[in-house]
Enzyme design. Structure first.
Site, mmCIF file in Angstrom:
data_model
loop_
_atom_site.group_PDB
_atom_site.id
_atom_site.type_symbol
_atom_site.label_atom_id
_atom_site.label_comp_id
_atom_site.label_asym_id
_atom_site.label_seq_id
_atom_site.Cartn_x
_atom_site.Cartn_y
_atom_site.Cartn_z
ATOM 1 C CE LYS A 470 -0.802 -4.007 12.513
ATOM 2 N NZ LYS A 470 -0.006 -5.129 13.003
ATOM 3 N NE ARG A 567 4.599 -5.847 19.613
ATOM 4 C CZ ARG A 567 4.257 -5.687 18.337
ATOM 5 N NH1 ARG A 567 4.633 -4.593 17.673
ATOM 6 N NH2 ARG A 567 3.556 -6.596 17.709
ATOM 7 C CE1 TYR A 695 2.630 30.759 9.769
ATOM 8 C CE2 TYR A 695 2.269 28.573 8.844
ATOM 9 C CZ TYR A 695 1.775 29.726 9.416
ATOM 10 O OH TYR A 695 0.450 29.847 9.637
ATOM 11 C CG MET A 744 -2.400 22.184 10.519
ATOM 12 S SD MET A 744 -3.463 22.994 11.711
ATOM 13 C CE MET A 744 -2.318 23.491 12.966
HETATM 14 C C1 LIG Z 1 0.643 -5.938 12.233
HETATM 15 C C2 LIG Z 1 0.854 -7.337 12.546
HETATM 16 C C3 LIG Z 1 1.126 -8.281 11.520
HETATM 17 C C4 LIG Z 1 1.368 -7.899 10.096
HETATM 18 O O1 LIG Z 1 2.713 -7.483 9.930
HETATM 19 P P1 LIG Z 1 3.285 -6.997 8.510
HETATM 20 O O2 LIG Z 1 4.720 -6.769 8.769
HETATM 21 O O3 LIG Z 1 2.565 -5.764 8.159
HETATM 22 O O4 LIG Z 1 3.011 -8.102 7.585
HETATM 23 C C5 LIG Z 1 1.185 -9.610 11.872
HETATM 24 N N1 LIG Z 1 1.024 -10.003 13.163
HETATM 25 C C6 LIG Z 1 0.801 -9.126 14.157
HETATM 26 C C7 LIG Z 1 0.645 -9.635 15.534
HETATM 27 C C8 LIG Z 1 0.727 -7.766 13.887
HETATM 28 O O5 LIG Z 1 0.510 -6.908 14.876
#
Ligand SMILES: *Cc1c(COP(=O)(O)O)cnc(C)c1O
Length: 801
Positions: A470, A567, A695, A744
């Site tokens: 991700k 969550r 700045y 920036m």
């Molecule tokens: C991002 C994520 C992981 C990985 O977590 P890390 O701490 O980066 O190893 C595992 N499970 C879920 C559901 C996640 O969203």
């Protein structure tokens, strides 16, 4: 130089065929592909998993090698080689070690032995740099620290050296005793111990005990007091006449030119050794300022005019030259390039010059070098020795070469640049290198694979691996990373949004992909691209069911259970109702059921984590019984994999650890950082006392300063929180603090203490000597945020050796 007879005598008990007992031996050969086919080599036919050394005896015999050590039970018949000397021994590796140990006993100058989990090679290289003004030093080339590497390194000890510095590494119990026999150190450094249980060791304690064996007879051993397990073990096990020098960071009141913890620790080990050798603090501090970050291996770079560069611009000796030439020969995509070597004088050799440079010429011939450029007065003086190389040029100094150099001089060549430090060949590399301008994130794919394997080793057989890619694979660039993971047989990928999954499919990724935030508007896309939605609530389940039934579209889904993260996810108490609803939608197949740990990285939360694990176990037993087909159950993220092996279930979900950042300080596996964020200097200015920078005029010069403007700003992901000295970059391995506010697209840094920094020079924003963890800490955030902040406009460059 020995005779075969002498060496055979050392290997007492070996069966011997010896038609030519007085045959001279000066090199040990273990790799038949090596360049040094000296007729004075003694070849050790090592049985290996990929190559059996015995298979090369015939070829080497034909090339004139006459001395061999072979395994007693090998099928090879010495009589078939009537002119050759043979020793037949029970174990060839041990014979190699015995001969090296015998050679070692011939010298009584001090020998430094370095062991520990991390930092061995750097400590060795740095000590060599720090001590070379006073000592003629023999040290291990690169990281020759294995059962074979150590004996080969020790073999280079000679009478005109004054100090040996060698490293020793082990992967299994009982190996260290043998290395101790070979090295017999008189001064020791125990760098540290990693908390991972390397394959082959039952515990950390066992690893410490094993490593300590290197120092069983060593009068003085240096260690760091903060590595408590090591320190305690050494104090408990030293003999009465052994001296343990345990340093504490507060023992050093002078500044170290490093910011990251690993470099600091390595440098402190070196400082402790220098103190022991009676250097005063002022001298130590001064020398430390000139330490270079040591590249751990030869670096391969893209050059101008379709050239390829091998950058080995930090040291120069014959052994290193041979390794570098072999490396050159192995570059498969460079077979059509003509071979060029740019070499400096060899400063650390103590054989007569004629002889050393004669050996250089031999190596150049064996490597089929078409063009040779020699820099230094000694090479200039001996240029007639090089007459047989097709094309040669000689210069007294690096400056003269650079003055004479024209861009068009080098085309379609593979160029080895190798020089002693004093010649500062990095300036040559900089000229010949294709300049990658602007800001870029360089991703080391080898390190990524290393990290993947590190985590794989933690898994029970059969446990699957999902990798979270991700957020552009935590900032690293998803498609490239995903295809490497696909190649290396990962089972699943996880992304946050459907569009990320679509992009992967368009790049040819065929692995199953879980999408964690699927909205109703993306169902169609997900069906089309065979993406598998996560389902975490009844509302969402209803929408998906309705879509699946209306379109008769099957989906493989992943159920998220909330066991404590609070969550997303179904409550464990909702599972019966969930099962009931699922039973009514045959289009939905439950591919997996999972939950996420909230505090797996910190032991203070272990009771909480255990509770999460037990809620999850309850869910598993309910689901197992009720679902028509057993889905995959999974719970662990990176920190969880390292710390809770008992909860692996059917699959784990690897995230940050793959990208080289240890998620937990409490169970760090040995990871390699995979990304280096680099930028370039756009302009350098000198400013006068009282002037201000940037700045808001926040950066004030209290004295005359030199300021470099970098091509990176907060729009690239370089947080504005780094303004005014909170952050820093590395230029030439040295700290350049941010002055004024981060803009920036640009950031100004203070380079006053670094010397004549040039426009176009490279600056390291993080990676290589400046850990993401350190920077994250500076602005009170975590590495995850820094990594994912690197904006999409920053070019990702992927490489592997
Ligand atoms: C991002 C994520 C992981 C990985 O977590 P890390 O701490 O980066 O190893 C595992 N499970 C879920 C559901 C996640 O969203």
């Amino acid at each position: 130089m020995y005779t075969f007879q002498e060496l055979a005598h050392v290997l007492a008990g070996a069966a011997v065929q010896m038609p030519q007992p007085l045959w001279p031996v000066d090199t040990l050969l273990t790799d038949s592909r090596s360049l040094s086919y000296s007729p004075r080599a003694l070849f050790f036919a090592l049985p290996g998993t990929h190559h059996d050394g015995h298979a090369f005896v015939e070829e080497l015999y034909a090339k004139g090698v006459r001395c061999f050590v072979i395994q007693a039970e090998a099928a090879l018949r010495p009589e078939a080689y009537p002119e050759a000397n043979f020793c037949q021994v029970p174990r060839v590796v041990e014979a190699l070690q015995q001969l090296a140990a015998f050679h070692r006993r011939g010298f009584d100058y001090p020998v430094v032995g370095i062991t520990g989990s991390n930092g061995k090679t750097i400590v060795k290289e740095w000590l060599t740099q720090l001590l070379s003004p006073e000592y003629r030093i023999v040290s291990s080339p690169k990281s020759y620290n294995s059962q074979i590497g150590v004996p080969l390194a020790v073999w280079h000890m000679a009478a005109d050296h004054q100090l040996g510095i060698f490293e020793a590494g082990i992967s299994q119990p009982r190996e260290m005793e043998r290395l101790a026999q070979v090295l017999h150190p008189t001064l020791g450094i125990f760098t540290n111990i990693g908390s991972a249980h390397d394959e082959g060791f039952a515990s950390r304690q066992e690893k410490i005990a094993e490593k300590w064996k290197l120092f069983a007879d060593c009068p003085v051993v240096i260690c760091a007091r903060q590595h408590e397990a090591v320190y305690a073990y050494l104090m408990a096990h030293r003999s009465p006449d052994q001296h343990i020098v345990a340093w504490h960071p507060d023992d050093f009141s002078f500044p170290f030119p490093f910011a990251d913890e690993a470099s600091l620790e390595n440098a402190r080990h070196c400082a402790a050794m220098l103190r022991w050798l009676r250097y005063d603090d002022e001298a130590i501090a001064q020398r430390l300022q000139h330490l270079l970050h040591v590249p751990m291996r030869l670096e391969f770079k893209e050059g101008i005019n379709r050239c390829s560069l091998i950058d080995d611009s930090y040291n120069n000796d014959l052994v290193g030259l041979r390794i570098a030439l072999e490396f050159m020969r192995q570059q498969k995509n460079a077979v059509n390039l003509s071979r060029t070597v740019i070499l400096s004088d060899i400063l650390q050799t103590h054989s007569p010059e004629e002889e050393s440079y004669g050996a250089v010429v031999d190596l150049l011939h064996q490597a089929k070098i078409a063009r040779f450029i020699g820099i230094g007065t000694a090479l200039l003086h001996h240029q007639q020795l090089f007459a047989s190389i097709p094309q040669t040029h000689f210069f007294a100094t690096t400056e003269q070469f650079l003055d004479a150099y024209k861009n068009s001089d080098f085309q379609d060549a593979i160029i080895l640049v190798k020089g002693a430090r004093a010649f500062r060949f990095e300036r040559i590399v900089q000229r010949l290198q294709l300049q990658a301008h602007g800001t870029r994130l360089e991703i080391n794919l080898d390190a990524l694979v290393h990290n993947l394997n590190m985590y794989r080793h933690q898994l029970r057989p059969g446990v699957k691996m999902m990798v979270m890619v991700k957020a552009l694979a935590y900032g690293s660039g998803s498609a490239e990373i995903a295809s490497l993971l696909q190649y290396h047989g990962v089972d699943y990928l996880g992304v946050a949004y459907a569009d990320e999954g679509v992009a992967l499919r368009e790049q040819g990724i065929r692995l199953p992909i879980m999408v964690m935030n699927p909205s109703a508007s993306t169902f169609e896309k997900m069906a089309l691209f065979q993406l598998e939605p996560e389902v975490y609530s009844f509302g969402q389940l209803k929408e998906l069911s309705a879509y699946a039934q209306a379109t008769q579209q099957p989906f493989r889904i992943h159920l998220k259970i909330d066991t404590g993260m609070r969550r997303l996810g179904f409550e464990p108490t909702e599972v019966p109702a969930l099962l009931q609803q699922l039973a009514q939608v045959p289009q939905l197949t439950v591919a997996s059921v999972f939950s996420h740990l909230a505090g797996a990285d910190e032991s203070q939360h272990d009771t909480f984590t255990q509770n999460q694990m037990s809620y999850f176990a309850d869910v598993v037993s309910l689901m197992e019984k009720a679902l028509p087909k057993r889905p995959l159950f999974h719970l662990l993220n990176s920190a969880g994999i390292a710390r809770f092996p008992e909860a692996q279930w059917d699959m784990v979900r690897l995230g940050i650890g793959l990208y080289g950042t240890a998620p937990s300080t409490e169970a760090s596996l040995i990871l390699q950082p995979i990304g280096v964020l680099k930028t370039t200097v756009s302009q350098v200015k000198t400013i006068q006392p009282g002037e201000t920078v940037g700045y808001g005029r926040r950066g004030k010069a209290d004295q005359k300063k030199r300021i470099a403007t970098l091509a990176i700003g907060y729009a690239d992901g370089y947080s504005r929180a780094f303004s005014n000295g909170v952050g820093w970059v590395l230029i030439r391995g040295q700290k350049a603090p941010v002055i004024g506010n981060v803009c920036m697209d640009m950031t100004m840094v203070d380079v006053t203490s670094i010397g004549e920094v040039q426009e176009g020079e490279e600056a390291i924003v993080f990676g290589e000597g400046l850990a993401v963890e350190t920077l994250a800490h500076q602005i009170h955030t975590i590495p995850y945020e820094l990594l994912t902040r690197v904006s999409e406009r920053v070019k990702r460059v992927f490489y592997s050796a």
